[in-house]
Design a protein around this motif. Structure first.
Motif, PDB file in Angstrom:
ATOM      1  N   LYS A   1       0.759  -1.177  -0.388  1.00 22.75           N
ATOM      2  CA  LYS A   1      -0.307  -0.471  -0.277  1.00 22.75           C
ATOM      3  C   LYS A   1       1.017   1.314   0.050  1.00 22.75           C
ATOM      4  N   SER A   2       0.210   1.921  -0.823  1.00 25.60           N
ATOM      5  CA  SER A   2       1.201   2.944  -0.961  1.00 25.60           C
ATOM      6  C   SER A   2       0.505   5.157   0.075  1.00 25.60           C
TER       7      SER A   2
ATOM      8  N   LYS B   1      -5.468   4.765  -3.690  1.00 26.55           N
ATOM      9  CA  LYS B   1      -4.129   4.745  -3.654  1.00 26.55           C
ATOM     10  C   LYS B   1      -4.047   4.627  -2.248  1.00 26.55           C
ATOM     11  N   ASN B   2      -4.786   4.798  -1.187  1.00 28.42           N
ATOM     12  CA  ASN B   2      -4.034   4.118   0.347  1.00 28.42           C
ATOM     13  C   ASN B   2      -4.775   2.564   0.564  1.00 28.42           C
ATOM     14  N   LYS B   3      -5.991   2.503  -0.555  1.00 31.78           N
ATOM     15  CA  LYS B   3      -6.292   1.409   0.342  1.00 31.78           C
ATOM     16  C   LYS B   3      -6.217   0.053  -0.717  1.00 31.78           C
ATOM     17  N   THR B   4      -5.943   0.379  -1.892  1.00 30.99           N
ATOM     18  CA  THR B   4      -4.879  -0.402  -3.314  1.00 30.99           C
ATOM     19  C   THR B   4      -3.566  -0.852  -3.068  1.00 30.99           C
ATOM     20  N   MET B   5      -3.481  -2.170  -2.978  1.00 32.39           N
ATOM     21  CA  MET B   5      -1.804  -2.528  -3.337  1.00 32.39           C
ATOM     22  C   MET B   5      -1.173  -2.352  -5.020  1.00 32.39           C
ATOM     23  N   SER B   6      -0.337  -0.525  -4.511  1.00 39.03           N
ATOM     24  CA  SER B   6      -0.938   0.077  -6.445  1.00 39.03           C
ATOM     25  C   SER B   6       0.420  -0.407  -5.897  1.00 39.03           C
TER      26      SER B   6
ATOM     27  N   SER C   1      -1.926   3.431 -10.690  1.00 42.58           N
ATOM     28  CA  SER C   1      -2.877   2.286 -10.713  1.00 42.58           C
ATOM     29  C   SER C   1      -1.625   0.872 -10.878  1.00 42.58           C
ATOM     30  N   GLN C   2      -0.924   0.250 -10.378  1.00 40.29           N
ATOM     31  CA  GLN C   2      -0.851  -0.872 -10.264  1.00 40.29           C
ATOM     32  C   GLN C   2       0.054  -1.314 -11.368  1.00 40.29           C
TER      33      GLN C   2
END
Length: 120
Positions: free
Chosen positions: A21-22, A30-35, A55-56
């Motif tokens: 997570k960023s 961006k805060n919730k996904t493993m991007s 985007s990952q």
């Protein structure tokens, strides 16, 4: 010196990919996904991180490009230095110039101990 492959297919086999997570600007997505993407090249130990995009996929592409650049820098071979030596006639010229300079400076010195007073 070992040369490292910068081909994308080979790189994908030689790399460990971590997603995390960023933080920072980019909103809730961006805060919730493993991007964020971190690549670790196994044979060199080089680590590259990309966190710019939400985007990952874009981050993965960015990280691979950065890794390719770093590997290209490692692949550059330094030119071997060829030791050079001054030829004998050049050394002789240098010594002659030194002697001339020395004689010129010696001639500039005033005569001392003459006992003549100019101002009296």
């Amino acid at each position: 010196m070992e040369r490292y492959s910068i081909d994308l297919k080979n790189l994908k086999k030689e790399v460990r990919i971590d997603y995390f997570k960023s933080s920072g600007p980019g909103g809730q997505h961006k805060n919730k996904t493993m991007s964020c993407v971190r690549l670790c090249h196994k044979s060199t130990g080089i680590r590259v991180i990309a966190t710019e995009s939400r985007s990952q996929i874009k981050n993965r592409e960015l990280a691979f490009k950065r890794l390719q650049v770093k590997l290209m820098e490692l692949n550059i071979k330094d030119k071997e230095r060829i030791p050079t030596k001054k030829p004998g006639y050049v050394k002789e010229q240098i010594l002659q110039n030194k002697k001339k300079r020395s004689q010129k400076k010696q001639s500039r010195k005033g005569v001392s101990g003459s006992g003549i007073e100019l101002y009296g």
